[in-house]
Design a protein around this motif. Structure first.
Motif, PDB file in Angstrom:
ATOM      1  N   ALA A  38      62.676  38.510  69.865  1.00  0.00           N
ATOM      2  CA  ALA A  38      64.040  38.767  70.325  1.00  0.00           C
ATOM      3  C   ALA A  38      64.346  40.261  70.287  1.00  0.00           C
ATOM      4  O   ALA A  38      64.965  40.804  71.210  1.00  0.00           O
ATOM      5  N   SER A  39      63.907  40.940  69.234  1.00  0.00           N
ATOM      6  CA  SER A  39      64.126  42.389  69.131  1.00  0.00           C
ATOM      7  C   SER A  39      63.371  43.126  70.221  1.00  0.00           C
ATOM      8  O   SER A  39      63.866  44.113  70.788  1.00  0.00           O
ATOM      9  N   MET A 140      68.851  40.599  61.184  1.00  0.00           N
ATOM     10  CA  MET A 140      68.900  41.252  59.882  1.00  0.00           C
ATOM     11  C   MET A 140      69.475  40.325  58.817  1.00  0.00           C
ATOM     12  O   MET A 140      69.041  40.327  57.667  1.00  0.00           O
ATOM     13  N   ALA A 141      70.468  39.506  59.209  1.00  0.00           N
ATOM     14  CA  ALA A 141      71.053  38.561  58.252  1.00  0.00           C
ATOM     15  C   ALA A 141      70.025  37.528  57.806  1.00  0.00           C
ATOM     16  O   ALA A 141      69.975  37.150  56.629  1.00  0.00           O
ATOM     17  N   ILE A 158      58.785  45.182  61.021  1.00  0.00           N
ATOM     18  CA  ILE A 158      58.226  44.454  62.159  1.00  0.00           C
ATOM     19  C   ILE A 158      59.254  44.339  63.282  1.00  0.00           C
ATOM     20  O   ILE A 158      58.947  44.584  64.455  1.00  0.00           O
ATOM     21  N   THR A 159      60.499  43.983  62.936  1.00  0.00           N
ATOM     22  CA  THR A 159      61.525  43.881  63.969  1.00  0.00           C
ATOM     23  C   THR A 159      61.853  45.257  64.553  1.00  0.00           C
ATOM     24  O   THR A 159      62.076  45.399  65.757  1.00  0.00           O
ATOM     25  N   GLY A 160      61.874  46.275  63.701  1.00  0.00           N
ATOM     26  CA  GLY A 160      62.127  47.627  64.198  1.00  0.00           C
ATOM     27  C   GLY A 160      61.021  48.117  65.111  1.00  0.00           C
ATOM     28  O   GLY A 160      61.276  48.755  66.142  1.00  0.00           O
ATOM     29  N   SER A 400      62.731  54.435  58.315  1.00  0.00           N
ATOM     30  CA  SER A 400      63.560  53.319  58.777  1.00  0.00           C
ATOM     31  C   SER A 400      63.427  52.057  57.926  1.00  0.00           C
ATOM     32  O   SER A 400      64.444  51.472  57.526  1.00  0.00           O
ATOM     33  N   PRO A 401      62.207  51.561  57.609  1.00  0.00           N
ATOM     34  CA  PRO A 401      62.123  50.337  56.798  1.00  0.00           C
ATOM     35  C   PRO A 401      62.739  50.503  55.413  1.00  0.00           C
ATOM     36  O   PRO A 401      63.333  49.567  54.870  1.00  0.00           O
TER      37      PRO A 401
END
Length: 502
Positions: A38-39, A140-141, A158-160, A400-401
């Motif tokens: 989705a990201s 994120m939630a 991973i999402t970033g 970022s992480p």
């Protein structure tokens, strides 16, 4: 099975932090796969339309204004609704809102693909952005609610990385699909392809995503949602469109009006909170030093990193006349740098947030200074430019992480959705602010030149000078991140709440 998992979590909690690498159970990897996909589509669709715009304009008409809104409408809708989208997850459950977001994104992609008028295309793009505003905060939630604290950094990395990969790959994929003319669909293929993939993603999400809802179900603060929507729109609109109009007086007026709305929103949230009424953004979040410092550092990081990538892409394509494929290969060094360091970041970074953010911001600062030096000397070697992009990506991967882990650790379970919305909104505003302000410095340095004579020595020198000046601005931004990092905790704070079992 649940008892075994609970015992495993207890043993890991009392064991030494970082003694063993985190190994995510199979179902958690499936959840991460859905969130990452989705990201990825958010990053992809935010940028995929750029190279297809000439084809779209030739078929639908609408002129330059339509082209601007086809790009800007997506970003505006996402930024305006992010905070509200996060709160909706707290109210109705992260899983339900995430599924609505995926389904709506898939349907709106079909609307864009089938558009027969410029207005329908722009409306579909706005709907895409609105659905992304529902999906992103829930990602994120879910990480906060369903993963163990020691897993937060790898999950967010991973999402970033997925968003970064989508952003970098968007123009390349868009150009490839448009030129391929799949089944005679031309540019429409870049949106039609979302429909079957979105349907598969929705089916996977229904199967693997757990239900997540705060123990106390809050109510929607509708006046607060309207205030934050208008404040976001008044801020984002001039940032997205101001440079196109030469930063006319109205753009500064809207920014000033936005600040007044934000101050009014903050006062209104404090008033509701003092009365014990549910709020859209809990004021208590900003009384936590780690959250405020982490949010500021994240905003500045995205402002610098996004504008750096934008400037480099524009310089390579219009200043040096590189092909979209060669440009993408050079700029792809950014996500490659992120990927190669994120394992170090998620494993050791959350325990030493100040150190890692300082090191990451310093690496990004070094990358910006190196790029300014290359621009000043006229070096355009692929290897040098890719190496600098890699250095920026490595700095982003170290920063970022860890910032995400700090921010998630500052949230109580009932604040997961609202807090995630604030975090994503700040990064969205940071990206727009960086491109708007630093991009204005870059285009101002060009003095009205276009890419018409791209590739000749004079044009390359002009673009190189403009790039050097603008990149020095990103260096200042990264230096500010180094300073803000001093307000982060030296050691990772004790996370709030326990993850729900999967």
């Amino acid at each position: 099975m649940a008892m075994v998992e609970g015992e495993d979590r207890q043993r890991e909690k009392v064991g030494e932090a970082g003694r063993e690498p985190v190994r995510l159970p199979r179902r958690r990897w499936a959840v991460l796969g859905v969130l990452g996909a989705a990201s990825f589509f958010d990053g992809l669709d935010a940028n995929i339309i750029a190279v297809a715009l000439p084809s779209i304009q030739r078929e639908l008409g609408g002129g330059f204004s339509m082209a601007q809104w086809a790009v800007a409408g997506y970003s505006l809708a996402t930024a305006v609704l992010l905070i509200t989208g996060g709160r909706l997850g707290d109210i109705y459950g992260t899983r339900r809102v995430f599924l609505i977001g995926i389904a709506g994104f898939t349907l709106s992609s079909g609307v864009v693909a089938a558009a027969t008028t410029p207005e329908l295309l722009v409306g579909g793009r706005v709907a895409q952005g609105a659905m992304v505003a529902l999906m992103l905060p829930q990602s994120m939630a879910v990480v906060k609610q369903q993963f163990r604290p020691e897993e937060w950094a790898i999950a967010s990395a991973i999402t970033g990385l997925a968003i970064s990969a989508g952003s970098i790959g968007g123009p390349v994929v868009g150009g490839f699909l448009t030129d391929l003319d799949l089944f005679g669909t031309g540019w429409r293929a870049i949106f039609w392809i979302n429909v079957p993939i979105g349907a598969v993603l929705l089916a996977c999400a229904i199967r693997v995503l757990p239900e997540g809802r705060a123990g106390h179900r809050p109510t929607l603060d509708l006046p607060g949602a309207l205030l934050v929507a208008f404040a976001s729109l008044a801020l984002m609109f001039p940032l997205v469109r101001g440079s196109e109009h030469g930063w006319a007086p109205w753009s500064f007026g809207l920014v000033a009006f936005s600040l007044l709305l934000w101050l009014g929103f903050a006062a209104y949230q404090r008033h509701r909170s003092a009365r014990g009424t549910d709020v859209l953004v809990p004021p208590a979040l900003f009384r936590r030093r780690a959250f405020t410092a982490g949010l500021t550092a994240a905003l500045l990081t995205f402002a610098g990193a996004t504008s750096f990538t934008f400037l480099l892409t524009y310089y390579l394509q219009f200043g040096l006349a590189w092909s979209s494929t060669r440009t993408a290969l050079a700029v792809a060094a950014v996500p490659l740098g992120i990927a190669l360091v994120f394992q170090i970041a998620w494993k050791y970074g959350p325990a030493r947030p100040r150190l890692f953010v300082t090191c990451g911001a310093s690496a990004m600062l070094a990358g910006a200074l190196c790029m300014a030096a290359l621009a000043a000397t006229g070096r355009t070697d692929f290897g040098f430019l890719a190496a600098v992009a890699f250095l920026l990506g490595a700095g982003t991967g170290l920063t970022s992480p860890v910032l995400t882990a700090v921010l998630l650790g500052s949230l109580a379970p009932r604040e997961a959705g609202a807090g995630a919305g604030v975090i994503y909104a700040s990064t969205q505003f940071g990206s727009a602010l960086g491109i708007g302000v630093i991009g204005a410095v870059f285009f101002g340095g060009l003095g009205g030149a276009t890419g018409g004579g791209a590739g000749d020595g004079r044009t390359a020198a002009l673009y190189g000078d403009a790039l050097g000046t603008a990149v020095l601005c990103t260096a200042v931004v990264f230096a500010l991140v180094v300073l803000v990092a001093r307000a982060l905790p030296r050691q990772g704070a004790e996370p709030t709440g326990d993850p729900a079992p999967l």
